[in-house]
Design an enzyme around this catalytic site. Structure first.
Site, PDB file in Angstrom:
ATOM      1  N   HIS A 182      56.332 -27.172  30.067  1.00  0.00           N
ATOM      2  CA  HIS A 182      55.505 -27.169  29.045  1.00  0.00           C
ATOM      3  C   HIS A 182      55.362 -25.441  28.442  1.00  0.00           C
ATOM      4  CE1 HIS A 182      52.191 -25.779  25.543  1.00  0.00           C
ATOM      5  NE2 HIS A 182      52.202 -27.841  25.194  1.00  0.00           N
TER       6      HIS A 182
ATOM      7  N   LYS B 195      41.571 -32.071  27.021  1.00  0.00           N
ATOM      8  CA  LYS B 195      42.407 -33.319  27.306  1.00  0.00           C
ATOM      9  C   LYS B 195      41.352 -34.023  28.444  1.00  0.00           C
ATOM     10  CE  LYS B 195      46.774 -30.574  26.682  1.00  0.00           C
ATOM     11  NZ  LYS B 195      47.203 -30.959  24.974  1.00  0.00           N
TER      12      LYS B 195
ATOM     13  N   ASP C  12      50.016 -26.009  36.436  1.00  0.00           N
ATOM     14  CA  ASP C  12      49.585 -25.774  34.800  1.00  0.00           C
ATOM     15  C   ASP C  12      48.640 -28.059  35.307  1.00  0.00           C
ATOM     16  OD1 ASP C  12      49.310 -27.767  32.405  1.00  0.00           O
ATOM     17  OD2 ASP C  12      51.025 -26.887  31.676  1.00  0.00           O
TER      18      ASP C  12
ATOM     19  N   CYS D 241      56.348 -29.660  22.679  1.00  0.00           N
ATOM     20  CA  CYS D 241      56.626 -27.958  22.924  1.00  0.00           C
ATOM     21  C   CYS D 241      57.358 -27.652  25.210  1.00  0.00           C
ATOM     22  CB  CYS D 241      54.838 -27.478  23.792  1.00  0.00           C
ATOM     23  SG  CYS D 241      54.227 -27.415  21.876  1.00  0.00           S
TER      24      CYS D 241
END
Lengths: 150, 421
Positions: free
Chosen positions: B133, B236, B210, B374
């Protein structure tokens, strides 16, 4: 048919599909005297607009690039609409076209461009319909930074 | 994966009894049932989370680490308890290894600005992957500009996997940091993180993972992964926006300079010199998102009460069902078909741009993401401007997939490109 379905049909008219499948003036132009790039970073749409201007009149205009049906059709319709017009007429048309999609529609005959009126109901898609026009504007004023719709 | 779905062989789609927990799912969109399949962007919030945030402001609101008054001590206890909840949730050894941030992006930037600026010098290498990302690319590019370090990128294969051989080939004693996604937000690929961490450690590199797309969809354990930093967002994970987490191993945090200066991150301040608090306070300058942290803990409680094993089983079965159902649509091409995938379906429809598809699906109440997610370098790798992406969560079921399929067929009918299977 729901109101939304009606809006969707207003947005995706046959003219839009026609210009998306077979965009007019869709080629590069080595002899262009003006050109600019446009980019919509949010959706990835990208195009280049080429112009040949003689005595302040747009003698020829073309574009290349890729994008959604709305942005491709809008670019194609734009090239047809501006050919033969003076630079001042084109800038005035851009201003009115932008208002057609976002504000009180101005009194004027938009010709085939009127098929894009359906975009009014889809604020997220106004950027798609105006990217080619912002790019054309940059080509006219000689701005070589990529045009944005933001 | 392009076989036509066989209803007898297609895995049974499951359902978790949670729809009533999410009030927003009861609101119609364009006069239709909301079919929310944009969970990779953000998940919806259960009543338990909405109430936890509201209850904090109704009953417990005060600033933390300040007051001698009762309410301040109460708020501090709730905030500290939230940190302990996160610690247990991800298997961190100590609560002071948990730093609250605004989200994944801020957590990654924190590491770049503190550990990175102190540790990296010209010629050092940072290794990322093509799957990343933008938030796990751009902070490292900025760090490279500041330090003279060099960014290396491990490639992905045709189905969207980072192959260990090509990853290993880019590791060297110059590699100081490896920054990798746990699960690709654009394709759903699950990276073999534990192996990648072991290989990176073997050359002496520090590893940041991540975890934005992972924590809500599989059990995550810091001891099993072995990573040095792990970043994720609350929103999320069924929690609120504006709260996230950076996990950092205690030894590394102890040696990291502060990033933002202000209240709560200091020990003493004079006009000549200030000294800094220990981690995690050193990295939490200013009044933090206290209510957000409390509500994030409520979200973790919600997920754990539901049971991560059940969530994994449900989302895996639904992913298989959805993959079969989508693959049966003529003109649909899946992008990213890794052997090990989470509940993310990225796809292209012949002759229909993802953006047009997104608008038409929305008219049916079906919310998906359309675009580059993204992850522009990843889209470039596949030679496409973007994809349409449906991403799954606990409240999705086979009726959502059926609505998605019907809406895609509507788009194909509108565009005049629909073919019968």
């Amino acid at each position: 048919m729901s109101a939304m379905d009606g809006n969707l049909r207003e947005l995706y008219q046959e003219v839009i599909f026609d210009h998306n499948r077979q965009p007019r003036n869709f080629h590069d132009m080595p002899e262009a005297d003006h050109h600019a790039d446009g980019h919509n970073p949010l959706c990835g749409d990208q195009l280049t607009v080429y112009l040949r201007i003689n005595n302040d009149v747009i003698e020829d205009v073309s574009f290349v690039g890729h994008g959604c049906a709305i942005s491709t059709a809008s670019a194609s319709l734009m090239t047809e609409a501006v050919k033969g017009k003076t630079v001042a007429e084109v800038e005035a048309l851009f201003k009115d076209f932008h208002a057609l999609l976002t504000e009180t529609p101005p009194e004027r005959d938009f010709g085939k461009l009127a098929v894009l009126t359906g975009v009014r109901e889809f604020p997220a898609r106004v950027k798609c319909a105006t990217l080619a026009w912002h790019t054309l504007h940059n080509a006219l004023i000689g701005d070589h930074d990529p045009a944005r719709t933001e | 994966m392009n076989t036509v779905a066989d209803p007898l062989r297609a895995p049974a789609a499951t359902r978790l009894p949670v729809a009533d927990d999410f009030p927003i799912l009861a609101r119609p969109v364009h006069g239709r049932r909301l079919v929310y399949l944009d969970n990779g962007a953000t998940t919806q919030k259960p009543t338990a989370v909405i109430e936890a945030e509201a209850r904090f402001y109704r009953e417990s609101n005060a600033n933390i680490h300040r007051g001698v008054h009762w309410l301040s001590q109460h708020a501090t206890e709730l905030y500290d308890a939230a940190r302990a909840t996160v610690q247990r949730f991800i298997g961190a050894a100590r609560a002071d290894e948990i730093i609250f941030t605004r989200g994944t992006t801020e957590a990654i930037n924190l590491v770049a600005n503190t550990w990175g600026r102190k540790q990296l010098t010209a010629g050092d290498e940072i290794l990322i992957t093509t799957l990343e990302h933008h938030s796990n690319i751009v902070p490292w590019q900025m760090l490279c500009e500041q330090t003279g370090a060099v960014l290396k990128v491990a490639p992905v294969n045709e189905i969207g996997e980072v192959e260990l051989d090509s990853f290993d080939a880019l590791l060297s004693p110059r590699t100081r940091l490896v920054a990798i996604t746990h699960i690709s937000n654009a394709l759903g690929t699950v990276n073999p993180v534990a192996e990648m961490v072991a290989h990176a450690h073997a050359v002496g590199a520090v590893v940041l993972v991540d975890g934005a797309q992972a924590v809500a969809h599989q059990a995550v354990d810091m001891q099993a992964l072995g990573c040095d930093f792990y970043a994720f967002s609350g929103h999320k994970l069924y929690g609120p926006t504006g709260i996230g987490v950076l996990y950092g191993r205690a030894e590394l945090l102890a040696d990291m300079p502060p990033w933002q200066g202000g209240g709560d991150m200091i020990r003493t301040v004079s006009f000549e010199r200030s000294t800094y608090a220990e981690a995690p306070q050193r990295f939490e300058a200013g009044t933090p998102n206290i209510a957000g942290a409390v509500a994030l803990a409520a979200a973790i409680d919600y997920v754990q009460a539901l049971g991560m094993d059940r969530i994994v089983a449900h989302e895996h079965a639904l992913l298989e069902h959805a993959t079969a159902a989508l693959s049966a649509i003529p003109g649909l091409r899946m992008v990213g078909t890794a052997a090990h995938k989470a509940g993310i379906l990225s796809f292209m429809i012949e002759h229909i741009h993802p953006h047009d598809l997104g608008t038409i699906l929305d008219s049916e109440g079906v919310a998906i993401r359309a675009g580059h997610h993204c992850a522009m370098p990843l889209m470039t790798r596949f030679g496409i401007p973007g994809t349409a992406r449906a991403s799954l969560a606990v409240y999705n079921d086979d009726t959502d997939i059926a609505a998605l399929v019907t809406a895609i067929e509507k788009a194909q009918t509108l565009f005049g490109t629909r073919k019968r299977p």
